[in-house]
Design a protein around this motif. Structure first.
Motif, PDB file in Angstrom:
ATOM      1  N   SER A  26       0.854  -1.181   0.000  1.00  0.00           N
ATOM      2  CA  SER A  26       0.000   0.000   0.000  1.00  0.00           C
ATOM      3  C   SER A  26       0.886   1.224   0.000  1.00  0.00           C
ATOM      4  O   SER A  26       1.701   1.405   0.911  1.00  0.00           O
ATOM      5  CB  SER A  26      -0.915   0.018   1.226  1.00  0.00           C
ATOM      6  OG  SER A  26      -1.637   1.235   1.288  1.00  0.00           O
ATOM      7  N   VAL A  27       0.765   2.024  -1.053  1.00  0.00           N
ATOM      8  CA  VAL A  27       1.491   3.296  -1.143  1.00  0.00           C
ATOM      9  C   VAL A  27       0.574   4.321  -1.786  1.00  0.00           C
ATOM     10  O   VAL A  27      -0.359   3.965  -2.502  1.00  0.00           O
ATOM     11  CB  VAL A  27       2.789   3.177  -1.971  1.00  0.00           C
ATOM     12  CG1 VAL A  27       3.777   2.267  -1.300  1.00  0.00           C
ATOM     13  CG2 VAL A  27       2.496   2.744  -3.395  1.00  0.00           C
ATOM     14  N   SER A  28       0.881   5.570  -1.576  1.00  0.00           N
ATOM     15  CA  SER A  28       0.055   6.621  -2.172  1.00  0.00           C
ATOM     16  C   SER A  28       0.592   7.062  -3.526  1.00  0.00           C
ATOM     17  O   SER A  28      -0.113   7.658  -4.303  1.00  0.00           O
ATOM     18  CB  SER A  28      -0.038   7.813  -1.236  1.00  0.00           C
ATOM     19  OG  SER A  28       1.243   8.301  -0.929  1.00  0.00           O
ATOM     20  N   GLY A  29       1.816   6.776  -3.820  1.00  0.00           N
ATOM     21  CA  GLY A  29       2.400   7.137  -5.105  1.00  0.00           C
ATOM     22  C   GLY A  29       2.841   5.910  -5.859  1.00  0.00           C
ATOM     23  O   GLY A  29       2.332   4.812  -5.660  1.00  0.00           O
ATOM     24  N   ARG A  94       9.313   1.023  -1.341  1.00  0.00           N
ATOM     25  CA  ARG A  94       9.719   2.411  -1.146  1.00  0.00           C
ATOM     26  C   ARG A  94       8.762   3.265  -1.960  1.00  0.00           C
ATOM     27  O   ARG A  94       8.546   3.010  -3.141  1.00  0.00           O
ATOM     28  CB  ARG A  94      11.146   2.649  -1.593  1.00  0.00           C
ATOM     29  CG  ARG A  94      11.579   4.107  -1.523  1.00  0.00           C
ATOM     30  CD  ARG A  94      13.027   4.266  -1.902  1.00  0.00           C
ATOM     31  NE  ARG A  94      13.889   3.868  -0.796  1.00  0.00           N
ATOM     32  CZ  ARG A  94      14.884   3.007  -0.923  1.00  0.00           C
ATOM     33  NH1 ARG A  94      15.138   2.451  -2.084  1.00  0.00           N
ATOM     34  NH2 ARG A  94      15.629   2.706   0.108  1.00  0.00           N
ATOM     35  N   GLU A  95       8.181   4.228  -1.321  1.00  0.00           N
ATOM     36  CA  GLU A  95       7.207   5.072  -1.992  1.00  0.00           C
ATOM     37  C   GLU A  95       7.935   6.098  -2.836  1.00  0.00           C
ATOM     38  O   GLU A  95       8.943   6.654  -2.392  1.00  0.00           O
ATOM     39  CB  GLU A  95       6.349   5.764  -0.948  1.00  0.00           C
ATOM     40  CG  GLU A  95       5.133   6.469  -1.492  1.00  0.00           C
ATOM     41  CD  GLU A  95       4.256   6.942  -0.352  1.00  0.00           C
ATOM     42  OE1 GLU A  95       3.029   6.751  -0.430  1.00  0.00           O
ATOM     43  OE2 GLU A  95       4.803   7.494   0.621  1.00  0.00           O
ATOM     44  N   GLY A  96       7.405   6.354  -4.015  1.00  0.00           N
ATOM     45  CA  GLY A  96       8.003   7.353  -4.869  1.00  0.00           C
ATOM     46  C   GLY A  96       8.110   8.693  -4.152  1.00  0.00           C
ATOM     47  O   GLY A  96       7.124   9.198  -3.646  1.00  0.00           O
ATOM     48  N   GLY A  97       9.290   9.241  -4.093  1.00  0.00           N
ATOM     49  CA  GLY A  97       9.508  10.506  -3.398  1.00  0.00           C
ATOM     50  C   GLY A  97       9.953  10.351  -1.965  1.00  0.00           C
ATOM     51  O   GLY A  97      10.361  11.324  -1.327  1.00  0.00           O
ATOM     52  N   GLY A  98       9.916   9.129  -1.441  1.00  0.00           N
ATOM     53  CA  GLY A  98      10.299   8.905  -0.051  1.00  0.00           C
ATOM     54  C   GLY A  98      11.692   8.323   0.072  1.00  0.00           C
ATOM     55  O   GLY A  98      12.238   7.774  -0.875  1.00  0.00           O
ATOM     56  N   ASN A  99      12.255   8.442   1.261  1.00  0.00           N
ATOM     57  CA  ASN A  99      13.588   7.901   1.501  1.00  0.00           C
ATOM     58  C   ASN A  99      13.577   6.563   2.212  1.00  0.00           C
ATOM     59  O   ASN A  99      14.602   5.926   2.345  1.00  0.00           O
ATOM     60  CB  ASN A  99      14.398   8.873   2.363  1.00  0.00           C
ATOM     61  CG  ASN A  99      14.796  10.112   1.599  1.00  0.00           C
ATOM     62  OD1 ASN A  99      15.137  10.024   0.428  1.00  0.00           O
ATOM     63  ND2 ASN A  99      14.742  11.251   2.250  1.00  0.00           N
TER      64      ASN A  99
END
Lengths: 113, 113
Positions: A26-29, A94-99
């Motif tokens: 589950s990710v938002s991006g 790893r969510e796009g834009g996250g570290n």
């Protein structure tokens, strides 16, 4: 926040049979998805990743994984299991834009001869 | 190729004692991470760093501190050890960028009694 679920604590297969280890995320991006393997008393080792492109990705030791966006899944597969594949397997996202890399709880794979 | 090196491999602490878990990598990676692994819980991110002088909290930072004075080293400090900190600790690094895999050390098994 991103999350990963590995619904099976343990998967048992006979040597020579195909294996599947399940993972949903589950990710938002856009997701960046990884599989790692851990052998006893060792650190994690990278197996394969999905970033973009073909939904079927191939990795180390004959493993492959299929990305399914509609089902938000990234299942690990191998056509013919080996006893030496027995280990603890982790899915991570790893969510796009996250570290941050977020791991699932892990699935124990036992391959019996 | 040393990769990611963690010391010590094993340690037993008494409640209230302090210690530093060492982590060093020789791959010139910008990103470094500390995870703890508890049975059935997967890996939880404690702290991470995106470069020398920059650190940030992960999911479970309470009871821990980190510093990143050089690119190579990322020590984890436990100031007042508690039984809840009994775990296996893994350090990891990657070159940076969302699509790069992480390299893990072999872990430090810590028991607090």
């Amino acid at each position: 926040a991103q999350s990963v679920a590995q619904p099976e604590d343990q998967v048992n297969v006979a040597e020579g049979n195909p294996l599947t280890v399940k993972c949903t995320y589950s990710v938002s991006g856009n997701p960046y998805l990884f599989w790692y393997v851990q052998y006893p008393n060792r650190g994690l080792q990278f197996l394969l990743k999905y970033i973009t492109g073909d939904n079927l990705v191939k990795g180390s030791y004959g493993f492959e994984a299929e990305f399914n966006k509609s089902q938000t899944s990234f299942h690990l597969k191998k056509p013919s299991a080996l006893v030496s594949d027995s280990a603890l397997y982790f899915c991570a996202v790893r969510e796009g834009g996250g570290n941050k890399l977020v791991f699932g709880a892990g699935t124990i794979l036992r391959v019996k001869s | 190729n040393a990769g990611v090196t963690q010391t010590p491999k094993f340690r037993i602490l008494k409640i209230g004692q302090s210690m530093t878990l060492q982590c060093a990598q020789d791959m010139n990676h910008n990103y470094m991470y500390w995870y703890r692994q508890d049975p059935g819980m997967g890996l939880k991110l404690i702290y991470y760093s995106v470069g020398a002088g920059i650190t940030d909290k992960g999911e479970v930072p309470n009871g821990y501190n980190v510093s990143r004075s050089t690119t190579e080293d990322f020590p984890l400090r436990l100031e007042l050890a508690a039984p809840s900190q009994t775990s296996v600790y893994f350090c990891a690094s990657n070159v940076g960028g969302l699509n790069t895999e992480a390299f893990f050390g072999q872990g430090t098994r810590l028991t607090v009694v």
